[in-house]
Design a protein around this motif. Structure first.
Motif, PDB file in Angstrom:
ATOM      1  N   PHE A 119       0.830  -1.217   0.000  1.00 44.91           N
ATOM      2  CA  PHE A 119       0.000   0.000   0.000  1.00 44.91           C
ATOM      3  C   PHE A 119       0.861   1.262   0.000  1.00 44.91           C
ATOM      4  O   PHE A 119       0.544   2.228  -0.673  1.00 44.91           O
ATOM      5  CB  PHE A 119      -0.959   0.006   1.198  1.00 44.91           C
ATOM      6  CG  PHE A 119      -2.371  -0.261   0.800  1.00 44.91           C
ATOM      7  CD1 PHE A 119      -2.847  -1.555   0.697  1.00 44.91           C
ATOM      8  CD2 PHE A 119      -3.229   0.783   0.492  1.00 44.91           C
ATOM      9  CE1 PHE A 119      -4.141  -1.796   0.301  1.00 44.91           C
ATOM     10  CE2 PHE A 119      -4.532   0.539   0.093  1.00 44.91           C
ATOM     11  CZ  PHE A 119      -4.989  -0.749   0.000  1.00 44.91           C
ATOM     12  N   PHE A 128       2.160   1.891  -3.425  1.00 48.43           N
ATOM     13  CA  PHE A 128       1.094   2.203  -4.363  1.00 48.43           C
ATOM     14  C   PHE A 128       0.562   3.620  -4.134  1.00 48.43           C
ATOM     15  O   PHE A 128       0.341   4.364  -5.077  1.00 48.43           O
ATOM     16  CB  PHE A 128      -0.026   1.185  -4.223  1.00 48.43           C
ATOM     17  CG  PHE A 128      -1.013   1.249  -5.345  1.00 48.43           C
ATOM     18  CD1 PHE A 128      -0.590   1.052  -6.643  1.00 48.43           C
ATOM     19  CD2 PHE A 128      -2.340   1.512  -5.100  1.00 48.43           C
ATOM     20  CE1 PHE A 128      -1.492   1.111  -7.683  1.00 48.43           C
ATOM     21  CE2 PHE A 128      -3.240   1.574  -6.131  1.00 48.43           C
ATOM     22  CZ  PHE A 128      -2.816   1.379  -7.426  1.00 48.43           C
ATOM     23  N   ASP A 151       0.456  -0.455 -11.384  1.00 47.47           N
ATOM     24  CA  ASP A 151       0.236  -1.261 -10.181  1.00 47.47           C
ATOM     25  C   ASP A 151       1.179  -2.452 -10.050  1.00 47.47           C
ATOM     26  O   ASP A 151       1.718  -2.691  -8.984  1.00 47.47           O
ATOM     27  CB  ASP A 151      -1.222  -1.705 -10.092  1.00 47.47           C
ATOM     28  CG  ASP A 151      -1.800  -2.024 -11.445  1.00 47.47           C
ATOM     29  OD1 ASP A 151      -1.009  -2.333 -12.359  1.00 47.47           O
ATOM     30  OD2 ASP A 151      -3.027  -1.974 -11.600  1.00 47.47           O
ATOM     31  N   TYR A 166      -3.019  -8.612  -5.291  1.00 45.43           N
ATOM     32  CA  TYR A 166      -4.395  -8.491  -5.805  1.00 45.43           C
ATOM     33  C   TYR A 166      -5.129  -7.324  -5.163  1.00 45.43           C
ATOM     34  O   TYR A 166      -6.037  -6.761  -5.733  1.00 45.43           O
ATOM     35  CB  TYR A 166      -5.152  -9.816  -5.623  1.00 45.43           C
ATOM     36  CG  TYR A 166      -6.107  -9.891  -4.465  1.00 45.43           C
ATOM     37  CD1 TYR A 166      -7.490  -9.890  -4.681  1.00 45.43           C
ATOM     38  CD2 TYR A 166      -5.648  -9.985  -3.168  1.00 45.43           C
ATOM     39  CE1 TYR A 166      -8.364  -9.971  -3.621  1.00 45.43           C
ATOM     40  CE2 TYR A 166      -6.520 -10.076  -2.108  1.00 45.43           C
ATOM     41  CZ  TYR A 166      -7.869 -10.056  -2.330  1.00 45.43           C
ATOM     42  OH  TYR A 166      -8.732 -10.124  -1.286  1.00 45.43           O
ATOM     43  N   ILE A 167      -4.675  -6.908  -3.983  1.00 44.83           N
ATOM     44  CA  ILE A 167      -5.368  -5.823  -3.287  1.00 44.83           C
ATOM     45  C   ILE A 167      -5.272  -4.500  -4.039  1.00 44.83           C
ATOM     46  O   ILE A 167      -6.154  -3.659  -3.953  1.00 44.83           O
ATOM     47  CB  ILE A 167      -4.853  -5.678  -1.843  1.00 44.83           C
ATOM     48  CG1 ILE A 167      -5.720  -4.674  -1.107  1.00 44.83           C
ATOM     49  CG2 ILE A 167      -3.402  -5.279  -1.810  1.00 44.83           C
ATOM     50  CD1 ILE A 167      -5.601  -4.665   0.342  1.00 44.83           C
ATOM     51  N   ILE A 168      -4.175  -4.310  -4.807  1.00 45.18           N
ATOM     52  CA  ILE A 168      -4.086  -3.072  -5.572  1.00 45.18           C
ATOM     53  C   ILE A 168      -4.467  -3.302  -7.036  1.00 45.18           C
ATOM     54  O   ILE A 168      -4.196  -2.486  -7.893  1.00 45.18           O
ATOM     55  CB  ILE A 168      -2.681  -2.430  -5.472  1.00 45.18           C
ATOM     56  CG1 ILE A 168      -1.604  -3.422  -5.879  1.00 45.18           C
ATOM     57  CG2 ILE A 168      -2.427  -1.921  -4.060  1.00 45.18           C
ATOM     58  CD1 ILE A 168      -0.241  -2.792  -6.035  1.00 45.18           C
ATOM     59  N   GLY A 169      -5.103  -4.437  -7.309  1.00 43.30           N
ATOM     60  CA  GLY A 169      -5.685  -4.642  -8.629  1.00 43.30           C
ATOM     61  C   GLY A 169      -4.757  -5.272  -9.650  1.00 43.30           C
ATOM     62  O   GLY A 169      -5.069  -5.269 -10.830  1.00 43.30           O
TER      63      GLY A 169
END
Lengths: 271, 231
Positions: B79, B82, B95, B172-175
Motif C-alpha cells: 500500500f 502504491f 500497479d 491483488y489488493i491493488i488490482g
C-alpha cells in the motif's frame, strides 16, 4: 549533518518541481490519446470479466466507451475496488471512476461527482422464507457488506445492534451468506439483483425491506476541474436524451436480461 | 461439482487475457516472483554486507532499513508504494511495478539478515587467512567469504523465495491481475464453484513453489561438489 540537511532540502525542492504543472484533464486526456477509467472487474453486471473474451465488460464499461468515443480517444480500463478507487483517482492513476460509487456529501471533500447516472437504493438479500424481512430483524445478527462502501455505514445507522462483517467484494459477502456466516447481505438493489441471478438457484434468495437509503451513483472525477466535469455531465445528458443511455441500460438491466430492473428514475437534465 | 467452470477458465487462470489483452494469471505471478527474487537477492546482499560493515554510516541505515521493514506487514508495504510513492516522487507507478518494488523491498530485508547470519557463521579464521594473504577487507569479502557463505545460505534463500512467490498473491489488493485476482474475478462472476476454483489455484501455487524448491535442491547438490570443506 549540515550537508545531509542541504541534500534533503534539495531533494524536497526537486520533488515539488517534479509535480506536473496543472493542465485541464480534458487537454491531458486528448494529449495522451487514452481515457483511463477505474472500473470494477468482479461486479455483475456493472463491470466483470467476460468468460469468452476475457475482457472486462458491463454497464459502466459501455458508459465509459461512449464517453471515450465522444472524446475521440481510446478507452483503457483499470480495475479498482471500493477501497482503492478514490485514492487512484486523486493520484491520477485513473481519469474517472465508474465503480458503483454512491454520490455522498462526505466524499465531496476528496473528489467531485458527475450527475447521477444510475439510481438505486440499499436493501437486503436474504434466504427466502428466512427470519429476516426488514432491517429491524437484523437486531443482534450479522450482516455482510463491503469494505469502504456506504452500505456498511448505513445499515449500522438503521440498526445499531447488528454486526457488520466486511468483505473485499459483494460476491464474497454472498458466499458468506450461503455458508451461513452472515444472515443477510446488504447493498444497493442493483448489485443484489446481479448477485441473486448469478446463483444456481435464484429462487432460493429474496431481496427484502424498504430502501435503507437512496444510492445515486455518480462518476468520480478530480476536484476543481469544472470544464472536465461539465463535459462528463453534458455527455451523460446527451446519452439520456438521444436514447443511447436506454439502449445500454436495456442491454444490461432490461427485460430480456437476468438482471431485470425497471427503469423508474429520470436523469437530472439541465435546461 | 462445477469443474467445468475451472476447465473453461483455465486459460484465464494461466495467462489472463493474453494475447488479446494484458498478461495475467499464473504467468503474471511467476513474472512478479522472478523479478522479485532477482531484485531482492541483490538488494538484500548489498544491505546485508552493509549491515556487517564496521563503518557507522553504512551499518546504521541498513539496520534501520531491516528493522523497519521487518516490523511492517507486507500488505502495508504494498500500500505504501502504491499510494505513498507517487506523492513522494511525483509520478505514478503502474500497479504491478509498484507491487514488485514492494516485494523486493520487503524480501530484501529478510535476505539481508540471512546474508549476515551466513557470513557470521563462517569461522573467523577464514577472514584472517584471507587478509593474511594480502587481500583487502573488501576483496576478502568478495572472493573468499561471500562465495562460501552464499553456498551455506541456499536453503534459507529458497525458503524466502518460496515465501515471496506466495506473497505475490497479495498484489491483488491493488488490482494486479495475478493468479489470486483472476480466481476472485471468475469466482465472483460465477459464484458457483468457489471450492473448485480455489483448490485449482492452490495446486497451481504449489506446483510453482515445488519446482522452485526442486531446482534449488539440484543447484545445492551441484555446488556442493566444489566445496570439500563441509564434507
Amino acid at each position: 549533518m549540515k550537508r545531509l540537511a542541504k541534500a534533503l532540502v534539495a531533494l524536497m525542492i526537486l520533488t515539488l518541481a517534479a509535480a506536473p504543472a496543472f493542465a485541464g484533464k480534458l487537454e491531458d486526456i486528448k494529449a495522451k490519446g487514452v481515457f483511463t477509467a477505474g472500473v470494477k472487474d468482479s461486479q455483475q453486471p456493472f463491470g466483470f470479466v467476460d468468460e469468452k473474451t476475457k475482457q472486462i465488460v458491463g454497464f459502466e464499461i459501455d458508459i465509459m466507451q461512449y464517453i471515450a468515443d465522444k472524446l475521440g480517444v481510446k478507452l483503457a480500463l483499470k480495475p479498482v475496488t471500493s477501497s482503492t478507487r478514490i485514492g487512484m483517482l486523486t493520484q491520477g492513476d485513473v481519469d474517472i471512476v465508474a465503480a458503483t460509487m454512491t454520490h455522498k456529501k462526505d466524499r465531496e471533500g476528496q473528489v467531485d461527482f458527475s450527475i447521477t447516472y444510475f439510481m438505486t437504493g440499499q436493501r437486503l438479500l436474504v434466504k427466502k422464507d428466512g427470519p429476516i424481512k426488514s432491517v429491524k430483524d437484523l437486531a443482534g445478527k450479522k450482516v455482510g457488506s463491503v469494505k469502504g462502501s456506504t452500505s456498511e455505514q448505513n445499515v449500522k445507522k438503521a440498526e445499531p445492534t447488528t454486526t457488520v462483517v466486511s468483505f473485499e467484494t459483494y460476491p464474497e459477502a454472498f458466499l458468506a451468506l450461503k455458508q451461513g456466516k452472515v444472515e443477510a447481505v446488504t447493498t444497493d438493489e442493483a448489485i443484489l439483483v446481479g448477485i441473486k441471478y448469478a446463483d444456481d438457484k435464484p429462487e432460493a434468495w429474496d431481496i427484502v425491506g424498504d430502501y435503507i437509503s437512496p444510492e445515486p451513483y455518480g462518476l468520480g472525477v478530480v476536484e476543481n476541474d469544472s470544464k472536465y466535469r461539465d463535459f462528463i455531465n453534458l455527455t451523460l445528458m446527451e446519452m439520456w436524451e438521444s436514447g443511447a443511455y436506454k439502449k445500454i441500460y436495456d442491454k444490461w438491466f432490461g427485460k430480456d436480461t437476468k438482471n431485470y430492473i425497471p427503469l423508474t428514475w429520470t436523469m437530472e437534465l439541465w435546461p | 461439482m462445477h469443474w467445468d467452470i475451472v476447465w473453461n477458465n483455465l486459460d484465464y487462470f494461466l495467462w489472463g487475457a493474453y494475447p488479446n489483452g494484458p498478461l495475467g494469471g499464473l504467468a503474471m505471478s511467476i513474472l512478479m516472483a522472478l523479478a522479485g527474487i532477482f531484485g531482492a537477492f541483490w538488494l538484500g546482499l548489498v544491505v546485508g554486507v552493509c549491515r556487517l560493515s564496521s563503518r557507522k554510516w553504512l551499518n546504521m541505515p541498513s539496520l534501520v532499513y531491516i528493522e523497519v521493514i521487518r516490523g511492517t506487514p507486507l500488505l502495508m508495504v504494498i500500500f505504501w508504494f502504491f499510494f505513498l510513492a507517487p506523492a513522494v516522487f511525483g509520478f505514478n507507478l503502474p500497479d504491478w511495478q509498484s507491487a514488485i518494488i514492494a516485494l523486493i523491498v520487503f524480501t530484501s530485508a529478510y535476505i539481508a539478515e540471512i546474508v549476515r547470519a551466513g557470513v557470521l557463521s563462517l569461522p573467523k579464521g577464514q577472514m584472517e587467512a584471507a587478509r593474511g594473504t594480502g587481500l583487502s577487507h573488501t576483496q576478502a569479502m568478495i572472493h573468499v567469504i561471500l562465495p562460501q557463505a552464499l553456498q551455506n545460505m541456499i536453503p534459507s534463500f529458497v525458503n524466502q523465495f518460496v515465501s515471496l512467490t506466495k506473497d505475490t498473491s497479495l498484489a491483488y489488493i491493488i488490482g494486479v491481475n495475478e493468479l489470486t485476482k483472476t480466481a476472485t474475478q471468475v469466482n465472483n462472476r460465477t459464484m458457483k464453484a468457489p471450492f473448485e476454483i480455489f483448490i485449482t489455484i492452490a495446486v497451481l501455487y504449489f506446483v510453482v513453489c515445488f519446482v522452485l524448491t526442486e531446482f534449488s535442491r539440484r543447484l545445492e547438490a551441484r555446488t556442493n561438489r566444489y566445496q570439500a570443506r563441509n564434507r
